[in-house]
Write a protein that holds these residues in place. Structure first.
Motif, short mmCIF file in Angstrom:
data_model
loop_
_atom_site.label_atom_id
_atom_site.label_comp_id
_atom_site.label_asym_id
_atom_site.label_seq_id
_atom_site.Cartn_x
_atom_site.Cartn_y
_atom_site.Cartn_z
N SER A 72 -16.23 19.52 14.48
CA SER A 72 -16.59 18.80 13.26
C SER A 72 -15.36 18.02 12.79
O SER A 72 -14.25 18.56 12.74
N GLY A 73 -15.53 16.76 12.50
CA GLY A 73 -14.42 15.93 12.05
C GLY A 73 -13.63 15.29 13.18
O GLY A 73 -12.68 14.54 12.95
N ALA A 74 -14.03 15.55 14.42
CA ALA A 74 -13.30 14.98 15.57
C ALA A 74 -13.47 13.47 15.62
O ALA A 74 -12.60 12.75 16.10
N GLY A 75 -14.63 12.99 15.15
CA GLY A 75 -14.87 11.54 15.17
C GLY A 75 -16.11 11.15 15.96
O GLY A 75 -16.31 9.97 16.26
N LYS A 76 -16.94 12.11 16.27
CA LYS A 76 -18.16 11.83 17.06
C LYS A 76 -19.03 10.78 16.38
O LYS A 76 -19.42 9.79 16.99
N THR A 77 -19.33 11.02 15.10
CA THR A 77 -20.20 10.10 14.36
C THR A 77 -19.56 8.73 14.21
O THR A 77 -20.20 7.70 14.41
N THR A 78 -18.29 8.73 13.87
CA THR A 78 -17.56 7.47 13.67
C THR A 78 -17.58 6.63 14.95
O THR A 78 -17.87 5.43 14.91
N LEU A 79 -17.31 7.27 16.06
CA LEU A 79 -17.26 6.53 17.33
C LEU A 79 -18.66 6.16 17.81
O LEU A 79 -18.87 5.06 18.34
N GLN A 118 -7.51 18.66 8.52
CA GLN A 118 -6.88 17.78 7.52
C GLN A 118 -7.86 16.72 7.05
O GLN A 118 -7.93 16.41 5.87
N ARG A 119 -8.62 16.17 7.99
CA ARG A 119 -9.59 15.13 7.63
C ARG A 119 -10.65 15.74 6.71
O ARG A 119 -11.03 15.14 5.72
N ASP A 120 -11.16 16.87 7.09
CA ASP A 120 -12.20 17.62 6.37
C ASP A 120 -13.18 16.71 5.62
O ASP A 120 -13.36 16.83 4.41
N VAL A 121 -13.80 15.83 6.40
CA VAL A 121 -14.67 14.78 5.86
C VAL A 121 -15.71 15.31 4.87
O VAL A 121 -15.93 14.74 3.81
N LYS A 122 -16.31 16.42 5.23
CA LYS A 122 -17.40 16.93 4.38
C LYS A 122 -16.99 18.17 3.58
O LYS A 122 -17.85 18.81 2.97
N ASP A 167 -8.68 11.53 22.77
CA ASP A 167 -8.03 12.20 21.65
C ASP A 167 -8.04 11.23 20.47
O ASP A 167 -7.28 10.25 20.45
N SER A 168 -8.90 11.51 19.50
CA SER A 168 -9.06 10.56 18.38
C SER A 168 -7.89 10.62 17.41
O SER A 168 -7.82 9.82 16.48
N SER A 169 -6.95 11.56 17.63
CA SER A 169 -5.75 11.54 16.79
C SER A 169 -4.70 10.60 17.38
O SER A 169 -3.68 10.32 16.77
N LYS A 170 -4.96 10.14 18.60
CA LYS A 170 -3.98 9.27 19.29
C LYS A 170 -4.48 7.84 19.47
O LYS A 170 -3.71 6.96 19.82
N HIS A 171 -5.78 7.62 19.31
CA HIS A 171 -6.35 6.28 19.50
C HIS A 171 -7.07 5.82 18.25
O HIS A 171 -7.76 6.62 17.61
N THR A 172 -6.95 4.55 17.96
CA THR A 172 -7.74 3.99 16.87
C THR A 172 -9.20 3.94 17.33
O THR A 172 -9.49 4.07 18.52
#
Ligand code: ADP
Length: 188
Positions: free
Chosen positions: A12-19, A124-128, A162-167
């Motif tokens: 959760s928060g890894a960026g699946k939805t965003t990507l 840290q992101r803890d989107v929800k 790794d979504s912490s390393k790539h935009t």
């Protein structure tokens, strides 16, 4: 672009939805005749899977039903963007079995992307605000905190980001390149 299922795996928060959202827009603009469908855990758990909890057994049933739904869309001609935590090796195997993947086989209908973001970054992101609740115990069986997350085996992954390393933009570029390399799309 041919019908297929692009399956995002990760915490959760890894960026699946965003990507998945960014890829959706990219594909919609570039491949205007392609039928696109987004699926995710919240969507499925609100309806079809609303009788399931978060035990490992229920999680596997959640993934099994979700993959079957994705398969129905795929068989109808859609490119499906599916975002599900898919936390265990058993879950990951379930998807492969539904799409009849064999180890080392050339994959034609399923493209699995592991969004490999460190737990600390996700937290840290803890989107929800879910990690905070998981830490206080308000939410039980939360993946990464009180429920396991098993990184997919290399043989069961087509791409790791790794979504912490790539935009987001870089990640979309990586996804498009790999989709092309594996024959899922022809660049326009
Ligand atoms: P998930 O669907 O995996 O739970 P989300 O996409 O909902 O994750 O949340 C990821 C959060 O991280 C979003 O708020 C997004 O804006 C943020 N974020 C920051 N940097 C990135 C990045 N490089 N790639 C993807 N998401 C990022």
């Amino acid at each position: 672009m041919n019908p297929c299922v692009i399956w995002f795996i990760g915490l959760s928060g890894a960026g699946k939805t965003t990507l998945s959202d960014a890829l959706f827009e990219e594909l919609k603009n570039k491949y205007t005749s392609v039928l696109l469908k987004k699926l995710d855990g919240d969507l499925l758990r609100n309806g079809l899977n609303n009788n399931l909890g978060f035990s490992l057994t229920d999680r596997n049933e959640n993934i099994r039903r979700s993959a079957e739904v994705a398969k129905l869309f795929y068989e109808t001609g859609f490119v499906v963007l599916a975002s599900f935590i898919t936390p265990t090796h058993q879950n990951q195997k379930t998807i492969d079995e539904i799409f009849q993947q064999k180890e080392n086989s050339e994959i034609k209908n399923l493209f699995r992307i592991f969004i490999d973001c460190p737990l600390e970054t996700c937290e840290q992101r803890d989107v929800k605000g879910l990690y905070k609740k998981a830490r206080t115990g308000e939410i039980k069986e939360f993946t990464g905190i009180s429920s396991p997350f098993e990184k997919p085996l290399l043989s069961q992954t087509d791409l790791i980001i790794d979504s912490s390393k790539h935009t987001v933009k870089e990640s979309i570029g990586l996804i498009l390149d790999k989709l092309e390399e594996k024959g899922f799309l022809q660049k326009v």
